[in-house]
Design an enzyme around this catalytic site. Structure first.
Site, PDB file in Angstrom:
ATOM      1  N   ARG A   1       0.824  -1.220   0.000  1.00 58.04           N
ATOM      2  CA  ARG A   1       0.000   0.000   0.000  1.00 58.04           C
ATOM      3  C   ARG A   1       0.855   1.266   0.000  1.00 58.04           C
ATOM      4  O   ARG A   1       0.344   2.363  -0.220  1.00 58.04           O
ATOM      5  CB  ARG A   1      -0.943  -0.002   1.205  1.00 58.04           C
ATOM      6  N   TYR A   2       2.148   1.105   0.281  1.00 58.24           N
ATOM      7  CA  TYR A   2       3.039   2.259   0.318  1.00 58.24           C
ATOM      8  C   TYR A   2       3.881   2.415  -0.948  1.00 58.24           C
ATOM      9  O   TYR A   2       4.328   3.519  -1.248  1.00 58.24           O
ATOM     10  CB  TYR A   2       3.987   2.156   1.518  1.00 58.24           C
ATOM     11  N   THR A   3       4.152   1.340  -1.639  1.00 59.00           N
ATOM     12  CA  THR A   3       5.060   1.407  -2.789  1.00 59.00           C
ATOM     13  C   THR A   3       4.295   1.586  -4.092  1.00 59.00           C
ATOM     14  O   THR A   3       3.106   1.272  -4.188  1.00 59.00           O
ATOM     15  CB  THR A   3       5.909   0.124  -2.879  1.00 59.00           C
TER      16      THR A   3
END
Length: 756
Positions: free
Chosen positions: A125-127
């Site tokens: 969800r961050y990359t």
């Protein structure tokens, strides 16, 4: 019972072993074909292929804006690969890591792990990610009729069986995998070298492994380490499809320090530092003074090893580190893959490249045939459009007044359904005269292209020439220079304990109760050290911390301890019994320290002895080894160090007050045994003392508080044959307590007249 027994309707009964065998085989083939092994054609496993395809469908090309990785993973597991999201994301991460893939397929933005910890990547969800440029070599021909398409797992959409790889990706990036009963370990290679080998095989179809290895000498890891496997072993590896590959870190010297700049594949810099630090903490690597990690963004790997001094043999130190740490690593190579026939097999290099070139030739042929079909279809439409332009008034009349203009157009002008449909779809703006010229120009271009396609398809040589041309173009577009030099290195050799230990002057102190310790330096006043209550000094030995330390016990056995590992003399030491198995009622008698070639006189008070090398007395066994055979009720005497057996003399005193002096050379050199007779003894007589004296050196006889100095000129009077009774000592010295060579005279004690 039969193997299959129908019971009722759609039910059947199976023996358990039949069901279990079938279920296991089905599962095995599923793992082999659909999960673990890559396909020779595009070099990908199903999950990797689906990730690349899903990103392409999301329009995540190299020039696109990246999207959240969770979006890609969601599409993959929701449309094509109904498995766990974490496994899918991990496969995506691996394809994005520049230290894991030689030519990454995914361009990742954000935290995608590091060489220290490849699993330290951030959550999906961050990359963000998009396709790397090299991925176009796998996807660019996907819509050109090059590969087959199948239904996805729920039949709602199509997915490609394989990707139309323009390069032999199976060897470009390599892969690893474990299936049921088989595994694969394919190393990565340099793209340009691989293409050069393919071109050679195209020109020389009968080329063998040796000829291909001239262009493709070895794998090429992304980390830039050294390949140190000999060329002949590499050829055997490529010829058999399996073997071992050795890689080694690359290093240089900067300002006297060792700087490691490239590590083998899958080696963590932090792990290497930990391995070296463990040896330093265990005092097994005193050659290294400091260790630090100076890695940064510009230098992903920069490990600095500081030697203790400029006298350290850096090459020997690095050879030791290569042998004891991950700075050198072996890789198993197993070129196991699914061939174009759909069967898993271990293949050699000529087979892999030959089979891929044949598959690629088929893909190229299908691409050209697909294009030819498009060209013919367009020419067919243009022919109909040209007919309409030549009869434009009639065409307009039919379209305007006929109820079924399409059917009338087909009958009037002998048009096909597709031609008639194209005429009906024609816009009014295209009715101008200039449009007719455009149609004729397009016809000419397409006719020329059709002729070229038909000519190329009719000639296999022309087809293979195009294949070679495209390989060269792709190698230029995506390739780079080799990162891993192929060099011949001698085998890594760990230093022995004496070599890795710093050579410091020490004095080993052994107490009467069997406690041992080591003091730094020589000329230590061991008698004034602190001892436990009731304990006192027994023996000392001067030497260096990297020399051999041997202990003699009262039962005639020898033991060995590493000198550098002894407790410090600042304390009271440690009991020898805690590190050695001495047996019942055994106690330590002497301590010996020196080089392995150093010689000592071993003797018992029964009057027997021999000369032994220190290396012969050393042993790795905790229980020691038998060295001196003792007659009944005999005791081990303290040893005497021998410097020159040809020149030195041995003095032996008996409890009968007799002294015998003879050359040390008269004694044999043995590894173990009772030895030869030193002096003739009678009845209950024993040996009272031993001493080795140099030529011209005096001998000191101690009897109680009195001492007698036998000067060098008087020694000849006590000389005799080995084993004889010797000469009686003067009155008052019949009870000998000890013999010792006289210490050398200090300059201050020299005679003022003669200087002697």
């Amino acid at each position: 019972m039969s193997e299959v027994t129908e019971v009722a309707g759609d039910h059947e009964r199976l023996p358990l072993h039949v069901f279990a065998e079938k279920a296991y085989l089905d599962y095995s083939m599923y793992v082999v074909l659909d999960r673990a092994l890559p396909h020779l054609a595009d070099g990908l496993k199903p999950v990797q292929r689906r990730i690349i395809f899903a990103m392409r469908e999301l329009a995540l090309g190299p020039n696109a804006k990246p999207k959240k990785s969770a979006r890609t993973v969601g599409d993959v597991i929701g449309k094509y690969h109904p498995h766990g999201d974490s496994a899918c994301y991990e496969a995506m991460v691996t394809m994005a890591q520049s230290f894991a893939y030689r030519y990454p397929l995914v361009d990742g933005h954000g935290n995608w792990g590091s060489p220290d910890d490849p699993k330290s990547f951030a959550a999906m969800r961050y990359t963000e990610a998009k396709l790397a440029p090299y991925a176009q070599a796998l996807l660019s021909e996907l819509d050109q009729g090059t590969v087959e398409w199948i239904d996805n797992f729920d039949g709602s959409m199509k997915e490609p069986v394989l990707l139309p790889a323009r390069l032999p990706n199976i060897l470009v990036n390599g892969t690893t995998g474990i299936a049921v009963g088989m595994a694969t370990d394919i190393p990565p290679h340099n793209l340009r070298e691989l293409v050069a080998a393919c071109l050679h095989l195209l020109a020389h179809p009968e080329a063998d492994t040796a000829a291909l290895c001239a262009h493709l000498p070895a794998p090429d890891f992304p980390t830039g380490c050294e390949i140190i496997t000999p060329p002949e072993e590499l050829r055997k590896l490529y010829d058999s499809g399996g073997g071992q590959l050795r890689a080694r870190a690359r290093w240089d010297r900067e300002d006297g320090n060792i700087v490691v700049s490239h590590l083998p594949q899958q080696v963590s810099p932090a792990r290497v530092l930990e391995q070296i630090a463990d040896q330093m903490r265990a005092k097994k690597l005193p050659l290294v003074e400091d260790l630090r990690d100076e890695s940064d963004h510009e230098n992903p790997v920069r490990l600095v090893i500081v030697p203790r001094s400029n006298r350290v043999d850096v090459d020997a130190l690095m050879a030791h580190l290569f042998a004891t740490t991950d700075l050198e690593k072996s890789y198993r190579v197993n070129l196991n893959m699914i061939g174009t026939d759909g069967r898993p097999q271990v293949k050699n290099l000529p087979t892999i490249l030959g089979e891929w070139l044949e598959w690629r030739e088929g893909v190229l042929k299908r691409r050209l045939e697909h294009r030819l079909e498009k060209v013919l279809a367009r020419l067919h439409v243009l022919e109909g459009l040209l007919t309409a332009f030549l009869n434009i008034e009639e065409v307009i009349r039919i379209i305007r007044f006929e109820d079924e203009p399409k059917q009338v157009l087909m009958e009037t002008f002998s048009l096909s359904d597709r031609q008639a449909e194209a005429i009906l779809e024609l816009k009014l703006r295209h009715l101008q005269k200039l449009e007719e010229m455009k149609i004729r120009g397009e016809q000419e271009e397409l006719n020329a292209e059709r002729a070229a396609l038909e000519k190329r398809l009719a000639s296999r040589d022309a087809l293979r020439a195009l294949l070679a041309e495209e390989l060269e173009a792709d190698a230029e577009a995506y390739g780079d220079e080799r990162r891993c030099p192929v060099v011949e290195r001698s085998a890594a050799q760990a230093l022995s304990a004496s070599e890795v230990v710093s050579a410091e002057n020490i004095t080993v102190v052994l107490s009467q109760a069997g406690w041992i310790r080591a003091a730094k330096g020589h000329s230590v006043d061991a008698g004034n050290l602190s001892y436990r209550a009731g304990d006192a000094l027994l023996r000392t030995a001067e030497g260096r911390s990297n020399q051999t330390l041997v202990l003699l016990a009262s039962q005639g056995r020898s033991y060995q301890l590493p000198a550098h590992s002894l407790a410090s003399a600042r304390g009271q030491g440690e009991p020898v019994s805690g590190r050695l198995d001495l047996g019942d009622n055994a106690r330590m008698v002497d301590v010996l320290l020196g080089e392995t070639e150093q010689r000592y006189l071993l003797a018992s008070d029964a009057g027997y002895g021999f000369v032994a090398r220190l290396g012969e007395l050393a042993t790795r066994q905790r229980a020691g080894k038998a060295c001196l055979t003792l007659p009944d009720r005999a005791k081990v005497l303290p040893s005497c160090r021998i410097r020159d057996a040809e020149q030195q003399l041995l003095a032996v005193a008996s409890t009968a007050g007799r002294l015998l002096i003879f050359p040390v050379a008269d004694l044999p050199e043995l590894a173990r045994g009772k030895g030869n007779k030193l002096i003739g003894l009678r009845d209950e007589e024993k040996v009272a003392g031993l001493a080795v004296v140099d030529p011209g050196q005096a001998l000191v006889v101690t009897s109680g508080k009195r001492t007698l100095t036998v000067k060098s000129a008087e020694i000849e009077g006590f000389q005799g044959n080995r084993g004889s009774r010797g000469k009686p000592l003067p009155r008052g010295f019949q009870r000998v307590d000890a013999l010792a060579p006289a210490p050398p005279r200090s300059p201050s004690a020299a005679d003022p007249e003669t200087g002697a």
